[in-house]
Scaffold this motif. Structure first.
Motif, PDB file in Angstrom:
ATOM      1  N   ALA A 381       0.824  -1.204   0.000  1.00  0.00           N
ATOM      2  CA  ALA A 381       0.000   0.000   0.000  1.00  0.00           C
ATOM      3  C   ALA A 381       0.859   1.255   0.000  1.00  0.00           C
ATOM      4  O   ALA A 381       1.977   1.255   0.501  1.00  0.00           O
ATOM      5  CB  ALA A 381      -0.912   0.012   1.217  1.00  0.00           C
ATOM      6  N   PRO A 382       0.353   2.347  -0.577  1.00  0.00           N
ATOM      7  CA  PRO A 382       1.102   3.605  -0.550  1.00  0.00           C
ATOM      8  C   PRO A 382       1.196   4.157   0.864  1.00  0.00           C
ATOM      9  O   PRO A 382       0.286   3.991   1.678  1.00  0.00           O
ATOM     10  CB  PRO A 382       0.258   4.516  -1.450  1.00  0.00           C
ATOM     11  N   GLU A 383       2.314   4.780   1.165  1.00  0.00           N
ATOM     12  CA  GLU A 383       2.504   5.368   2.479  1.00  0.00           C
ATOM     13  C   GLU A 383       1.830   6.731   2.550  1.00  0.00           C
ATOM     14  O   GLU A 383       1.401   7.287   1.542  1.00  0.00           O
ATOM     15  CB  GLU A 383       3.996   5.470   2.796  1.00  0.00           C
ATOM     16  N   GLY A 384       1.759   7.284   3.763  1.00  0.00           N
ATOM     17  CA  GLY A 384       1.139   8.587   3.953  1.00  0.00           C
ATOM     18  C   GLY A 384      -0.251   8.436   4.538  1.00  0.00           C
ATOM     19  O   GLY A 384      -0.544   7.486   5.263  1.00  0.00           O
ATOM     20  N   TRP A 385      -1.128   9.363   4.219  1.00  0.00           N
ATOM     21  CA  TRP A 385      -2.479   9.366   4.763  1.00  0.00           C
ATOM     22  C   TRP A 385      -3.430   8.580   3.881  1.00  0.00           C
ATOM     23  O   TRP A 385      -3.271   8.518   2.660  1.00  0.00           O
ATOM     24  CB  TRP A 385      -2.972  10.800   4.919  1.00  0.00           C
ATOM     25  N   ALA A 386      -4.419   7.947   4.512  1.00  0.00           N
ATOM     26  CA  ALA A 386      -5.408   7.144   3.809  1.00  0.00           C
ATOM     27  C   ALA A 386      -6.800   7.444   4.346  1.00  0.00           C
ATOM     28  O   ALA A 386      -6.956   7.990   5.441  1.00  0.00           O
ATOM     29  CB  ALA A 386      -5.097   5.660   3.960  1.00  0.00           C
ATOM     30  N   VAL A 387      -7.797   7.080   3.556  1.00  0.00           N
ATOM     31  CA  VAL A 387      -9.196   7.221   3.954  1.00  0.00           C
ATOM     32  C   VAL A 387      -9.829   5.834   3.943  1.00  0.00           C
ATOM     33  O   VAL A 387      -9.784   5.134   2.925  1.00  0.00           O
ATOM     34  CB  VAL A 387      -9.958   8.161   3.005  1.00  0.00           C
ATOM     35  N   GLN A 388     -10.377   5.412   5.074  1.00  0.00           N
ATOM     36  CA  GLN A 388     -11.029   4.110   5.156  1.00  0.00           C
ATOM     37  C   GLN A 388     -12.522   4.282   4.914  1.00  0.00           C
ATOM     38  O   GLN A 388     -13.171   5.151   5.498  1.00  0.00           O
ATOM     39  CB  GLN A 388     -10.802   3.481   6.530  1.00  0.00           C
ATOM     40  N   VAL A 389     -13.058   3.387   4.063  1.00  0.00           N
ATOM     41  CA  VAL A 389     -14.470   3.481   3.712  1.00  0.00           C
ATOM     42  C   VAL A 389     -15.275   2.267   4.152  1.00  0.00           C
ATOM     43  O   VAL A 389     -16.506   2.299   4.111  1.00  0.00           O
ATOM     44  CB  VAL A 389     -14.652   3.685   2.194  1.00  0.00           C
ATOM     45  N   ALA A 390     -14.608   1.193   4.555  1.00  0.00           N
ATOM     46  CA  ALA A 390     -15.348  -0.006   4.940  1.00  0.00           C
ATOM     47  C   ALA A 390     -14.440  -0.977   5.666  1.00  0.00           C
ATOM     48  O   ALA A 390     -13.207  -0.862   5.622  1.00  0.00           O
ATOM     49  CB  ALA A 390     -15.965  -0.681   3.713  1.00  0.00           C
ATOM     50  N   SER A 391     -15.065  -1.953   6.315  1.00  0.00           N
ATOM     51  CA  SER A 391     -14.353  -3.056   6.955  1.00  0.00           C
ATOM     52  C   SER A 391     -15.229  -4.285   6.842  1.00  0.00           C
ATOM     53  O   SER A 391     -16.433  -4.230   7.109  1.00  0.00           O
ATOM     54  CB  SER A 391     -14.079  -2.739   8.426  1.00  0.00           C
ATOM     55  N   SER A 392     -14.657  -5.412   6.409  1.00  0.00           N
ATOM     56  CA  SER A 392     -15.463  -6.600   6.131  1.00  0.00           C
ATOM     57  C   SER A 392     -14.661  -7.864   6.411  1.00  0.00           C
ATOM     58  O   SER A 392     -13.434  -7.875   6.254  1.00  0.00           O
ATOM     59  CB  SER A 392     -15.908  -6.591   4.668  1.00  0.00           C
ATOM     60  N   PRO A 393     -15.323  -8.949   6.800  1.00  0.00           N
ATOM     61  CA  PRO A 393     -14.628 -10.228   6.954  1.00  0.00           C
ATOM     62  C   PRO A 393     -14.324 -10.911   5.635  1.00  0.00           C
ATOM     63  O   PRO A 393     -13.757 -11.992   5.612  1.00  0.00           O
ATOM     64  CB  PRO A 393     -15.615 -11.054   7.792  1.00  0.00           C
ATOM     65  N   SER A 394     -14.711 -10.283   4.529  1.00  0.00           N
ATOM     66  CA  SER A 394     -14.454 -10.833   3.197  1.00  0.00           C
ATOM     67  C   SER A 394     -13.575  -9.882   2.407  1.00  0.00           C
ATOM     68  O   SER A 394     -13.899  -8.704   2.245  1.00  0.00           O
ATOM     69  CB  SER A 394     -15.784 -11.040   2.445  1.00  0.00           C
ATOM     70  N   ALA A 395     -12.453 -10.384   1.898  1.00  0.00           N
ATOM     71  CA  ALA A 395     -11.568  -9.543   1.091  1.00  0.00           C
ATOM     72  C   ALA A 395     -12.263  -9.090  -0.185  1.00  0.00           C
ATOM     73  O   ALA A 395     -12.132  -7.943  -0.612  1.00  0.00           O
ATOM     74  CB  ALA A 395     -10.285 -10.304   0.757  1.00  0.00           C
ATOM     75  N   ALA A 396     -13.032 -10.002  -0.810  1.00  0.00           N
ATOM     76  CA  ALA A 396     -13.740  -9.649  -2.038  1.00  0.00           C
ATOM     77  C   ALA A 396     -14.760  -8.542  -1.762  1.00  0.00           C
ATOM     78  O   ALA A 396     -14.946  -7.631  -2.572  1.00  0.00           O
ATOM     79  CB  ALA A 396     -14.429 -10.876  -2.618  1.00  0.00           C
TER      80      ALA A 396
END
Length: 463
Positions: A381-396
């Motif tokens: 993943a790129p370093e620096g700041w990120a924005v999280q939009v979701a979290s799930s037990p499924s990678a897909a």
């Protein structure tokens, strides 16, 4: 052994002592044939039924070990994946940088600035275990060997190899490069199941390179009935390693021996395991054991293969939560998971299709490096700041949120890169869906504000 035998044989002994000497000599001989004594600190072994996933034999199978050139099994997995996705062909050229050309033997000996075909690279890694070819492939697919090693580790996680961390593509000594016998068995099965078209290369005993006939290191090919690969390996730290795939009629096994004291004793140990456990394998095929690349990693491997207690998953660069505390992150994720229906209406097959492998390009068209892996994982993943939009037990499903978010708010994430971050909570692996590459906290917060206007829950974190 010869010195010990000489001392015993040089003394006149009674019939009783003669019998005793014979027993001792037999025990020593059996020890030499078995080769890798369980007392050896390097020894580990496993035999897995490739039809059912059942472990038929196990010795230190989950203990950390150095993979040596078994590493190239994953390098080849990544290369086969690129071939299968149309990003490369067997005739594509693999350029050799100065670093690749300078790798120590064993090597193919290609000079810096020259190149070989992908097929030649495959043959050279399978037979000669060429370190220079492995590095050249790593640089072709990952841009650098370091980045490629992170890609390898990420792929290992998706296959269920929880005890493996890669630092290079060839297996030369690195104290941080570890695996387990079980993980290597998982990888061996994955290679067979996922790439039947390319797996045949592992049965090559030699290949022609220019005017030179190069012979392979796997001495069991052609000697033990049913052996069709896979890979040998050796460094002083690892001892002699061998992963073998064997099929006889409807029975099939994958076996791994690590830490052998010599190539001969390692081969003898493997032959004994094959002889003893292949007849005990099931004749019924229960279907694929390792989840394909588009499936959820939670089903990445049959429970019969997974260790009862998973080894800790190394994280080369843990997340540093700056905008929110960890407790706040988990609370935000709970809220996100409750709100995710507003972001993604359907998160099964259509989502996977959104990130299917790209169609093959004409040979004249350039292949950008970014095309190597459409969805990045935390290790790339790129370093620096990120924005999280979701979290799930499924990678897909997590990848699906990234796709839907991009579609609903393209301007907000136009300059960002989508990626996923796995983490474990209460024994379950979850996947954080994030957009990274923001140069500052302000840029990440502005992007999040734009997403919220589209009714997409989000928050900013620093990688």
């Amino acid at each position: 052994m010869r010195q010990a035998w000489a001392r015993f044989s040089s003394v006149s002994v009674s019939p009783f002592r003669t019998v005793f000497v014979g027993i001792v000599a037999m025990a020593m001989t059996l020890g030499a044939v078995g080769g890798t004594s369980a007392a050896s600190s390097k020894y580990a072994a496993i035999v897995v039924d490739a039809n059912t996933g059942k472990t038929l034999f196990s010795a230190n199978a989950d203990a950390p070990r150095y993979p040596a050139s078994l590493t190239k099994m994953m390098t080849l997995y990544m290369l086969f994946e690129a071939l299968d996705g149309g990003r490369l062909s067997l005739s594509s050229r693999v350029p050799f940088s100065a670093q690749a050309a300078a790798e120590p033997p064993t090597k193919l000996g290609v000079k810096a600035g020259n190149s070989i075909t992908v097929e030649t690279a495959i043959y050279s890694m399978v037979t000669k275990s060429a370190n220079d070819s492995a590095t050249a492939v790593a640089e072709l697919l990952g841009g650098s060997q370091q980045k490629f090693a992170r890609m390898m580790t990420a792929k290992a996680r998706r296959l269920g190899m929880s005890g493996t961390t890669f630092q290079n593509a060839h297996g030369l000594p690195d104290s941080a490069q570890k695996t387990t016998a079980r993980d290597m068995a998982v990888l061996g099965i994955a290679l067979r199941e996922h790439f039947p078209r390319y797996y045949k290369y592992f049965s090559a005993r030699s290949f022609q390179y220019g005017r030179q006939r190069i012979n392979g290191h796997n001495r069991l090919l052609g000697r033990i009935k049913g052996v069709d690969g896979i890979k040998t390996g050796y460094t002083r730290a690892s001892g002699f390693n061998l992963a073998s795939s064997v099929s006889d009629g409807n029975r099939s096994i994958v076996a791994v021996v690590m830490g052998g004291q010599s190539g001969r004793s390692r081969d003898a140990q493997m032959a004994e395991l094959i002889k003893k456990y292949l007849p005990k394998a099931s004749t019924r095929d229960s279907g694929p054991l390792i989840a394909m690349r588009g499936e959820s990693p939670i089903a990445a491997i049959a429970s019969a293969i997974l260790p009862k207690r998973k080894a800790p998953t190394p994280d080369p660069r843990p997340d540093v939560i700056v905008a929110l505390s960890e407790e706040e992150v988990l609370e935000a994720e709970r809220q996100q998971m409750a709100e995710q229906e507003t972001v993604v209406e359907e998160t099964t097959a259509p989502i996977v299709q959104a990130y299917a492998e790209p169609a093959p390009r004409p040979k004249s068209a350039p292949r950008p490096k970014a095309d190597v892996d459409p969805i990045r994982t935390s290790s790339t993943a790129p370093e620096g700041w990120a924005v999280q939009v979701a979290s799930s037990p499924s990678a897909a499903e997590a990848e699906g949120f990234l796709a839907k978010t991009t579609k609903r708010a393209p301007k907000a994430v136009a300059s960002a890169s989508p990626f996923t971050v796995p983490f474990v909570k209460d024994g379950t692996t979850y996947y954080r869906a994030r957009f990274g590459g923001f140069g500052s906290k302000t840029a990440a917060w502005d992007a999040c504000a734009a997403l919220k206007k589209k009714k997409i829950s989000c928050y900013a974190v620093q990688q």
